[in-house]
Design an enzyme around this catalytic site. Structure first.
Site, PDB file in Angstrom:
ATOM      1  N   HIS A  62     101.345  29.868   0.407  1.00 61.02           N
ATOM      2  CA  HIS A  62     101.410  31.326   0.234  1.00 61.02           C
ATOM      3  C   HIS A  62     102.894  31.705   0.138  1.00 61.02           C
ATOM      4  O   HIS A  62     103.611  31.167  -0.709  1.00 61.02           O
ATOM      5  CB  HIS A  62     100.665  31.973   1.404  1.00 61.02           C
ATOM      6  CG  HIS A  62     100.337  33.425   1.292  1.00 61.02           C
ATOM      7  ND1 HIS A  62     100.574  34.182   0.162  1.00 61.02           N
ATOM      8  CD2 HIS A  62      99.780  34.298   2.189  1.00 61.02           C
ATOM      9  CE1 HIS A  62     100.172  35.431   0.374  1.00 61.02           C
ATOM     10  NE2 HIS A  62      99.693  35.533   1.595  1.00 61.02           N
ATOM     11  N   HIS A  90      98.189  29.649  -9.304  1.00 65.09           N
ATOM     12  CA  HIS A  90      97.732  30.828  -8.568  1.00 65.09           C
ATOM     13  C   HIS A  90      96.215  30.851  -8.585  1.00 65.09           C
ATOM     14  O   HIS A  90      95.600  30.489  -9.576  1.00 65.09           O
ATOM     15  CB  HIS A  90      98.276  32.106  -9.223  1.00 65.09           C
ATOM     16  CG  HIS A  90      98.295  33.265  -8.298  1.00 65.09           C
ATOM     17  ND1 HIS A  90      97.167  34.012  -8.056  1.00 65.09           N
ATOM     18  CD2 HIS A  90      99.279  33.790  -7.530  1.00 65.09           C
ATOM     19  CE1 HIS A  90      97.469  34.953  -7.191  1.00 65.09           C
ATOM     20  NE2 HIS A  90      98.745  34.841  -6.849  1.00 65.09           N
ATOM     21  N   ASP A  97     106.752  33.401  -6.597  1.00 68.26           N
ATOM     22  CA  ASP A  97     107.731  32.703  -5.756  1.00 68.26           C
ATOM     23  C   ASP A  97     108.751  31.910  -6.556  1.00 68.26           C
ATOM     24  O   ASP A  97     109.791  31.526  -6.013  1.00 68.26           O
ATOM     25  CB  ASP A  97     106.998  31.763  -4.784  1.00 68.26           C
ATOM     26  CG  ASP A  97     106.255  32.538  -3.717  1.00 68.26           C
ATOM     27  OD1 ASP A  97     106.856  33.465  -3.155  1.00 68.26           O
ATOM     28  OD2 ASP A  97     105.074  32.239  -3.458  1.00 68.26           O
TER      29      ASP A  97
END
Ligand code: CMC
Length: 376
Positions: free
Chosen positions: A220, A259, A313
């Site tokens: 995450h 994802h 990210d």
């Protein structure tokens, strides 16, 4: 109804009016406004108002909201003292999780979660969390605390408390945009955690503390630190291809890619890539950016057919590094921003609550005889 979906993939477990995601087309909207529009024109404060109220504020409403937020930047004196007693080698995400939980101890009525109280507590945590992170970072570097300045925006205040000097306008705006881009994202794991906790009618502090714990994981929010470790491990742009190919051969995951929802490039990654490119150029970190672009190129060629593209990210690592943030502050930065989203979801959950209580499919044995301990 009784189908099992590992990792709850595809399961709709809540209704929200906050963010809309189309994973196939790579679309993200907050209350219907495309994320790119907000990154271009909004501020973090306005975005949080939007998510908590499901509409953009008037100028007067935004001024009042901002004033309230800024008036709460200071943390209780005893908490500042507490920070000086923490192990200086503690990890900032563990520090943030612990201290957000500890804020409840300084609230005379921590369990109240009627709508006004929940908003009030959420606003306090949002305002104080940057102070907690900045104070801890200065303490571990042996520096004096820089007190929050209520004349400054969320972004300017945080960077000033951290670095002891006012950020340039470009840096402050870049940081503000990062905050906007990370604020909310549907029923991601940490947001789900916050909603699950508050659905027991527990308290805002418990829900936010649990969410921070969830975000820390490398699958995450912790992935942004993983990306930076990878970039540091790759010595040059030329070394990218063999490095990534070996990881793919070994079936290792590349941090910052893939994802559960997006099967296209994450729309936030487009905005962050632009920021990363500009900031890297301005701060002499161009090679970092070029390595990132090369990683994306190799990954898209090799795994694009499986729907694996950069997520939020990936380019946030180069962006945060160029802003001058230390690696172990990357995930806390994600948390500072996502506190806005988690709180919005807590408010939303409380407004139409039903306890989360799914079932597990039992796959163990039945009718097993009990064997006394001395016969085992
Ligand atoms: N690198 C290489 N292969 C990958 C990656 C990756 N980053 N992500 C998924 N895959 C492969 C995976 O190996 C699997 O292959 P196969 O079907 O051959 O076994 C397939 O794609 C499906 O992967 P999964 O892990 O079952 O997919 P998921 O939906 O459970 O996981 C994910 C989503 C984000 C956990 C995963 O893509 C991942 O671990 N990515 C790396 C960590 C990361 O960047 N996380 C940040 C997510 S976005 C922001 C956030 O939530 O904080």
């Amino acid at each position: 109804m009784s189908d099992y979906a590992k990792g709850l993939e595809g399961v709709i477990a809540a209704e929200t009016q906050m963010s809309f995601i189309d994973g196939e087309k790579g679309i993200l909207e907050y209350v219907g406004i495309p994320i790119g529009e907000l990154a271009q024109h909004s501020t973090f404060e306005e975005t949080v108002y939007l998510l908590w109220n499901l509409r953009l504020p008037t100028r007067g409403e935004l001024d009042a909201f901002t004033k309230e937020l800024r008036g709460r930047y200071e943390i209780p004196g005893v908490l500042a003292e507490r920070i000086r007693q923490l192990p200086s080698d503690a990890q900032p995400m563990h520090v943030l999780r612990t201290l957000v939980s500890e804020l409840a101890l300084h609230d005379p009525d921590p369990n109240k979660n009627d709508p006004a109280s929940a908003r009030d507590k959420a606003l306090s945590v949002l305002a104080k969390a940057p102070t907690l992170v900045a104070y801890f970072d200065r303490y571990r570097r042996g520096l004096d605390f820089v007190h929050p300045d209520s004349s400054l925006s969320f972004a300017e205040n945080f960077l000033t408390m951290l670095n002891g000097e006012r950020p340039t306008e470009t840096m402050a705006r870049a940081f503000d945009i990062c905050m906007i881009l990370h604020t909310d994202h549907g029923l991601n794991n940490s947001t789900f955690t916050a909603r699950v906790i508050i659905s027991t009618l527990s308290d805002v502090y418990s829900a936010l503390t649990g969410a921070i714990g969830s975000l820390r994981g490398p699958l995450h929010g912790g992935a942004n630190e993983g990306v930076m470790h990878m970039l540091n491990e790759i010595p040059s742009v030329d070394a990218v291809e063999p490095y990534i190919m070996e990881k793919i051969r070994n079936k290792e995951k590349i941090m910052g890619f893939g994802h559960r929802v997006y099967k296209a490039k994450d729309p936030r990654a487009f905005a962050l890539q632009g920021l990363a490119e500009q900031l890297a150029k301005d701060t002499g970190n161009e090679e970092l950016y070029l390595k990132s672009v090369k990683i994306e190129e190799v990954m898209t060629r090799e795994l694009g057919k499986k729907g694996i593209y950069p997520n939020v990210d990936f380019y946030s690592a180069t962006t945060y590094h160029s802003i001058g943030l230390k690696l172990d502050l990357f995930t806390p930065m994600f948390a500072l921003s996502r506190l806005g989203g988690w709180s919005g979801h807590i408010i939303e959950q409380l407004s139409d609550n039903r306890l989360f209580r799914p079932k597990a499919k039992y796959v163990g044995p039945h009718n097993v005889p009990y064997v006394p301990i001395d016969q085992r």
